[in-house]
Design an enzyme around this catalytic site. Structure first.
Site, mmCIF file in Angstrom:
data_model
loop_
_atom_site.group_PDB
_atom_site.id
_atom_site.type_symbol
_atom_site.label_atom_id
_atom_site.label_comp_id
_atom_site.label_asym_id
_atom_site.label_seq_id
_atom_site.Cartn_x
_atom_site.Cartn_y
_atom_site.Cartn_z
ATOM 1 N N ALA A 28 43.085 37.295 45.218
ATOM 2 C CA ALA A 28 43.258 36.645 44.003
ATOM 3 C C ALA A 28 44.080 35.191 44.169
ATOM 4 C CB ALA A 28 44.035 37.313 42.902
ATOM 5 N N GLY A 74 42.216 41.183 44.539
ATOM 6 C CA GLY A 74 41.193 40.994 43.547
ATOM 7 C C GLY A 74 39.575 41.008 43.822
ATOM 8 N N GLU A 132 38.762 44.796 44.213
ATOM 9 C CA GLU A 132 38.615 45.238 42.467
ATOM 10 C C GLU A 132 37.398 44.661 41.821
ATOM 11 O OE1 GLU A 132 43.096 45.633 41.296
ATOM 12 O OE2 GLU A 132 42.802 43.646 41.877
ATOM 13 N N GLU A 173 48.113 44.099 48.135
ATOM 14 C CA GLU A 173 49.399 43.765 46.971
ATOM 15 C C GLU A 173 50.532 43.950 47.728
ATOM 16 O OE1 GLU A 173 45.398 43.440 44.843
ATOM 17 O OE2 GLU A 173 46.273 44.480 46.331
#
Length: 255
Positions: free
Chosen positions: A62, A106, A109, A129
């Site tokens: 992300a 991300g 995900e 993360e």
């Protein structure tokens, strides 16, 4: 659109993330992906969607810099991302993630919200993360255990160490692994196989499989029996049975 492109051909949509150098998920990508979902919902003949990244990566995470700008503000990026990914998971046509290079944070995900994941053998797959002192926020802690089990999910998230594409297949996180140059041809072939099926059948399967996580076995079985009866009355079911008896390929009209 600035970060995404898509085209629809032969009942298949192909969405490409184009946000170099890492195709990192940003608020712009989430917004444009949401807009594309709006447009694809109007494509009534759609039977499969391929999601891929341009360049070196599927999506290597992300946009952390943007995340820090939103931190403490009124807009919660996690809720925004989850809402878009939920739409993918509940879409009327199956999403197929074609992963090369890396699907991290991300990016993974996003891939986890798809119905299928096909990877290159050397791809890096993971949720890093915790290395940044944060946690997954786009559904990683909830979707990853569904595919790899609690123990492996804890290991991947808490160590923040990625696995290879081949390892992802072995643990049930990805469907199959290919060489880099083979991936897209293989994914398009799989999408074409799905698109050759009857649309009502595809849509009912997409409603039934989530029952495994959302209801009891008894409820799931009753729902399957009810939907089986509904599908069996369609024109495509009649054509499929007739084609089987006549030893030919069926010609479905998606009715």
């Amino acid at each position: 659109m600035d970060t995404l492109t898509y085209e629809v051909k032969d009942h298949i949509a192909e969405i490409t993330i184009q946000s170099p150098p890492a195709n990192a998920l940003s608020s712009t990508i989430l917004q444009e992906l949401n807009e594309i979902l709006n447009e694809l919902e109007a494509e009534k003949s759609l039977k499969a969607v391929i999601l891929k990244g341009e360049g070196k990566f599927f999506s290597a995470g992300a946009d952390i810099k943007e995340f820090t700008e939103f931190q403490g503000g009124k807009e919660n990026m996690a809720f925004k991302g989850q809402a878009v990914f939920d739409r993918i998971e509940q879409f009327h046509a199956p999403f197929i993630a074609a992963i090369h290079g890396a699907a991290l944070g991300g990016g993974l995900e996003l891939a986890l919200s798809c119905h299928m994941r096909f990877v290159t053998k050397s791809a890096k797959i993971g949720l890093p993360e915790l290395s940044l002192g944060i946690i997954p926020g786009f559904g990683g802690t909830q979707r990853l255990p569904r595919y790899v089990g609690d123990a492996k999910a804890y290991e991947m998230i808490l160590t923040a160490e990625p696995v290879s594409g081949e390892e992802a297949v072995a643990m049930g996180l990805a469907n199959r692994a290919f060489e880099e140059e083979e991936l897209m041809d293989a994914v398009r072939k799989i999408a074409a196989s799905i698109a050759s099926k009857s649309k009502p059948s595809i849509e009912h399967v997409l409603k039934l499989v989530p029952n495994v996580y959302e209801s009891t076995l008894n409820h799931g079985l009753k729902d399957e029996a009810s939907r089986f009866e509904e599908v069996f009355r369609t024109e495509d079911a009649s054509e499929g049975v007739k084609a089987f008896i006549e030893k030919r390929k069926p010609v479905f009209q998606d009715k």
